[in-house]
Design an enzyme around this catalytic site. Structure first.
Site, PDB file in Angstrom:
ATOM      1  N   LYS A  27       0.873  -1.173   0.000  1.00  0.00           N
ATOM      2  CA  LYS A  27       0.000   0.000   0.000  1.00  0.00           C
ATOM      3  C   LYS A  27       0.914   1.227   0.000  1.00  0.00           C
ATOM      4  O   LYS A  27       2.011   1.176   0.557  1.00  0.00           O
ATOM      5  CB  LYS A  27      -0.858  -0.056   1.284  1.00  0.00           C
ATOM      6  N   ASN A  51     -13.447   3.608  -4.510  1.00  0.00           N
ATOM      7  CA  ASN A  51     -12.864   3.633  -3.173  1.00  0.00           C
ATOM      8  C   ASN A  51     -12.379   5.026  -2.827  1.00  0.00           C
ATOM      9  O   ASN A  51     -11.951   5.787  -3.688  1.00  0.00           O
ATOM     10  CB  ASN A  51     -11.740   2.592  -3.048  1.00  0.00           C
ATOM     11  N   GLY A  54      -8.158   6.960   0.895  1.00  0.00           N
ATOM     12  CA  GLY A  54      -7.425   8.162   1.324  1.00  0.00           C
ATOM     13  C   GLY A  54      -6.031   7.854   1.842  1.00  0.00           C
ATOM     14  O   GLY A  54      -5.570   8.476   2.792  1.00  0.00           O
ATOM     15  N   LEU A  55      -5.366   6.883   1.216  1.00  0.00           N
ATOM     16  CA  LEU A  55      -3.974   6.542   1.553  1.00  0.00           C
ATOM     17  C   LEU A  55      -3.764   6.262   3.048  1.00  0.00           C
ATOM     18  O   LEU A  55      -2.777   6.712   3.638  1.00  0.00           O
ATOM     19  CB  LEU A  55      -3.005   7.649   1.085  1.00  0.00           C
ATOM     20  N   CYS A 112      -1.956  11.508  -8.389  1.00  0.00           N
ATOM     21  CA  CYS A 112      -3.080  12.292  -7.872  1.00  0.00           C
ATOM     22  C   CYS A 112      -3.793  13.011  -9.017  1.00  0.00           C
ATOM     23  O   CYS A 112      -3.191  13.841  -9.699  1.00  0.00           O
ATOM     24  CB  CYS A 112      -2.601  13.309  -6.849  1.00  0.00           C
ATOM     25  N   LYS A 140       4.073   5.498 -11.185  1.00  0.00           N
ATOM     26  CA  LYS A 140       2.678   5.074 -11.384  1.00  0.00           C
ATOM     27  C   LYS A 140       1.846   6.293 -11.771  1.00  0.00           C
ATOM     28  O   LYS A 140       1.694   7.238 -10.994  1.00  0.00           O
ATOM     29  CB  LYS A 140       2.123   4.428 -10.119  1.00  0.00           C
ATOM     30  N   GLY A 218      -5.574  -2.563 -14.398  1.00  0.00           N
ATOM     31  CA  GLY A 218      -6.839  -1.870 -14.616  1.00  0.00           C
ATOM     32  C   GLY A 218      -7.853  -2.863 -15.133  1.00  0.00           C
ATOM     33  O   GLY A 218      -7.838  -3.232 -16.308  1.00  0.00           O
ATOM     34  N   GLY A 219      -8.680  -3.363 -14.222  1.00  0.00           N
ATOM     35  CA  GLY A 219      -9.778  -4.229 -14.622  1.00  0.00           C
ATOM     36  C   GLY A 219      -9.389  -5.634 -15.038  1.00  0.00           C
ATOM     37  O   GLY A 219     -10.180  -6.321 -15.682  1.00  0.00           O
TER      38      GLY A 219
HETATM   39  C1  LIG Z   1      -9.210  -0.243  -2.324  1.00  0.00           C
HETATM   40  C2  LIG Z   1      -8.122   0.286  -3.220  1.00  0.00           C
HETATM   41  C3  LIG Z   1      -7.000   0.897  -2.659  1.00  0.00           C
HETATM   42  C4  LIG Z   1      -5.988   1.379  -3.490  1.00  0.00           C
HETATM   43  N1  LIG Z   1      -4.877   1.958  -2.921  1.00  0.00           N
HETATM   44  C5  LIG Z   1      -3.859   2.390  -3.723  1.00  0.00           C
HETATM   45  C6  LIG Z   1      -2.668   2.917  -3.158  1.00  0.00           C
HETATM   46  O1  LIG Z   1      -2.484   2.992  -1.946  1.00  0.00           O
HETATM   47  N2  LIG Z   1      -1.691   3.337  -4.020  1.00  0.00           N
HETATM   48  C7  LIG Z   1      -1.812   3.251  -5.387  1.00  0.00           C
HETATM   49  O2  LIG Z   1      -0.889   3.625  -6.120  1.00  0.00           O
HETATM   50  N3  LIG Z   1      -2.936   2.722  -5.937  1.00  0.00           N
HETATM   51  C8  LIG Z   1      -3.945   2.302  -5.142  1.00  0.00           C
HETATM   52  N4  LIG Z   1      -5.066   1.755  -5.705  1.00  0.00           N
HETATM   53  C9  LIG Z   1      -5.173   1.639  -7.185  1.00  0.00           C
HETATM   54  C10 LIG Z   1      -4.729   0.250  -7.654  1.00  0.00           C
HETATM   55  O3  LIG Z   1      -3.384   0.003  -7.303  1.00  0.00           O
HETATM   56  C11 LIG Z   1      -4.901   0.111  -9.195  1.00  0.00           C
HETATM   57  O4  LIG Z   1      -4.088   1.080  -9.826  1.00  0.00           O
HETATM   58  C12 LIG Z   1      -6.335   0.306  -9.647  1.00  0.00           C
HETATM   59  O5  LIG Z   1      -7.246  -0.241  -8.718  1.00  0.00           O
HETATM   60  C13 LIG Z   1      -6.583  -0.311 -11.036  1.00  0.00           C
HETATM   61  O6  LIG Z   1      -6.503  -1.707 -11.035  1.00  0.00           O
HETATM   62  P1  LIG Z   1      -7.799  -2.666 -10.885  1.00  0.00           P
HETATM   63  O7  LIG Z   1      -8.850  -2.125 -11.807  1.00  0.00           O
HETATM   64  O8  LIG Z   1      -7.315  -4.020 -11.255  1.00  0.00           O
HETATM   65  O9  LIG Z   1      -8.221  -2.573  -9.456  1.00  0.00           O
HETATM   66  C14 LIG Z   1      -6.098   1.267  -4.900  1.00  0.00           C
HETATM   67  C15 LIG Z   1      -7.221   0.649  -5.451  1.00  0.00           C
HETATM   68  C16 LIG Z   1      -8.232   0.151  -4.639  1.00  0.00           C
HETATM   69  C17 LIG Z   1      -9.421  -0.514  -5.267  1.00  0.00           C
END
Ligand SMILES: Cc1cc2nc3c(=O)[nH]c(=O)nc-3n(C[C@H](O)[C@H](O)[C@H](O)COP(=O)(O)O)c2cc1C
Length: 295
Positions: A27, A51, A54-55, A112, A140, A218-219
């Site tokens: 995370k 979601n 909020g880090l 961001c 990222k 992503g998905g």
């Molecule tokens: C619950 C949740 C928490 C996330 N927390 C972070 C994070 O702390 N740092 C980050 O770079 N991306 C975070 N992401 C984004 C994911 O790393 C990813 O880029 C994004 O969900 C797209 O992939 P997915 O569609 O397979 O979920 C978070 C996503 C979700 C759903």
């Protein structure tokens, strides 16, 4: 290589899931501890998940003393996701991670979506991080920028070794009864199936713009989704939202990915790398040639 997407897997509560990956991504860690946003922080939509976590994280001090030693015991290569609010935040954390041999790579969460000048801020953050650490740096990026190729080239010029694509995109869900936001803070980051075409476009664009290695995400729900990202130009694939619904996804997606490659006459998914950028005729010929060769 198959990874998790940052924030989508708690390796300490689900170590067996993390061990099914080629590397575990933490995370995002910030300089100070953060409790995160007010609940509700997660909402389902028809096309994915919103979601507003909020880090939430323990901050770099506790992360280094408590979390990192435990994560090391997993025996899986560790990538630390680093976040901040100013350039110095990123540089300071990178400096503190630099001496930790158990950290294989750093992912800079520079995604961001509210940043007004993404090219300038990405340049500054990556350049400062580059001076602070010798570790591989993955930037990222957010897909919610006017020109992601420009941002990717800026990250490359500032010293990024690779790109992680993509982070979530802003979304809003309203409660169907009250017509008020379902999430505590109002809007949140949209992840899951709706992001797949956006991720494919970002990966294809940044592959062409930089040629850097890319972690595509992503998905992704199936091996075929992963294969498509590889075809668009991703060297590696990360699983995010799917891990909440299916903790067995790493093994399943890996098996499906291999099967999807073999079905197409390839030895492994590596043969699909960036194939979307080659013209259809040459791909057809290559496939036919391989099948004849194998028969
Ligand atoms: C619950 C949740 C928490 C996330 N927390 C972070 C994070 O702390 N740092 C980050 O770079 N991306 C975070 N992401 C984004 C994911 O790393 C990813 O880029 C994004 O969900 C797209 O992939 P997915 O569609 O397979 O979920 C978070 C996503 C979700 C759903």
């Amino acid at each position: 290589m198959l990874l998790n997407a940052s924030g989508c897997l708690d390796a300490l509560t689900a170590p067996e899931v993390a061990r099914g990956l080629d590397a575990f991504v933490t995370k995002t860690v910030t300089p100070l501890p953060r409790d995160g946003n007010t609940p509700v922080r997660i909402a389902e939509t028809d096309v994915g998940m919103l979601n507003s976590i909020g880090l939430a994280n323990p901050g770099i001090d506790r992360f280094l003393t408590l979390n990192l030693p435990q994560l090391e015991k997993l025996g899986v290569p560790l990538w630390v996701s680093v976040g901040g609010f100013e350039t110095d935040d990123y540089a300071d954390i990178c400096l503190r991670l630099d001496d930790h041999a158990e950290v294989s790579a750093i992912e800079l969460n520079v995604s961001c979506p509210n940043v007004e000048a993404p090219v300038e801020s990405v340049t500054q953050i990556v350049a400062a991080a580059r001076l602070a650490t010798r570790k591989p740096l993955w930037a990222k990026l957010s897909p919610a920028v006017p020109d992601i190729a420009e941002v990717a080239r800026a990250a490359q010029a500032a010293g990024a070794d690779g790109l992680s694509l993509v982070n979530t995109i802003k979304g809003l869900k309203l409660d169907s009864e009250t017509l008020r936001p379902s999430l505590g803070p109002g809007q949140g980051g949209l992840s899951g199936p709706a992001l797949k075409p956006i991720a494919l476009a970002a990966v294809a664009t940044c592959y062409r713009a930089t040629g850097l290695p890319i972690v595509g995400m992503g998905g992704v729900q199936t091996g075929l989704d992963a294969l498509e990202l590889i075809a668009a130009g991703a060297r590696h694939v990360a699983l995010g939202t799917i891990l909440f619904a299916d903790p067995d996804a790493p093994a399943r997606v890996r098996a499906e990915l291999y099967a999807a490659a073999v079905e197409r006459g390839w030895e492994s998914d590596e043969d699909a790398y960036a194939i979307a950028h080659r013209d259809a005729l040459s791909i057809g010929t290559t496939l036919a040639e391989r099948q004849i060769h194998r028969a």
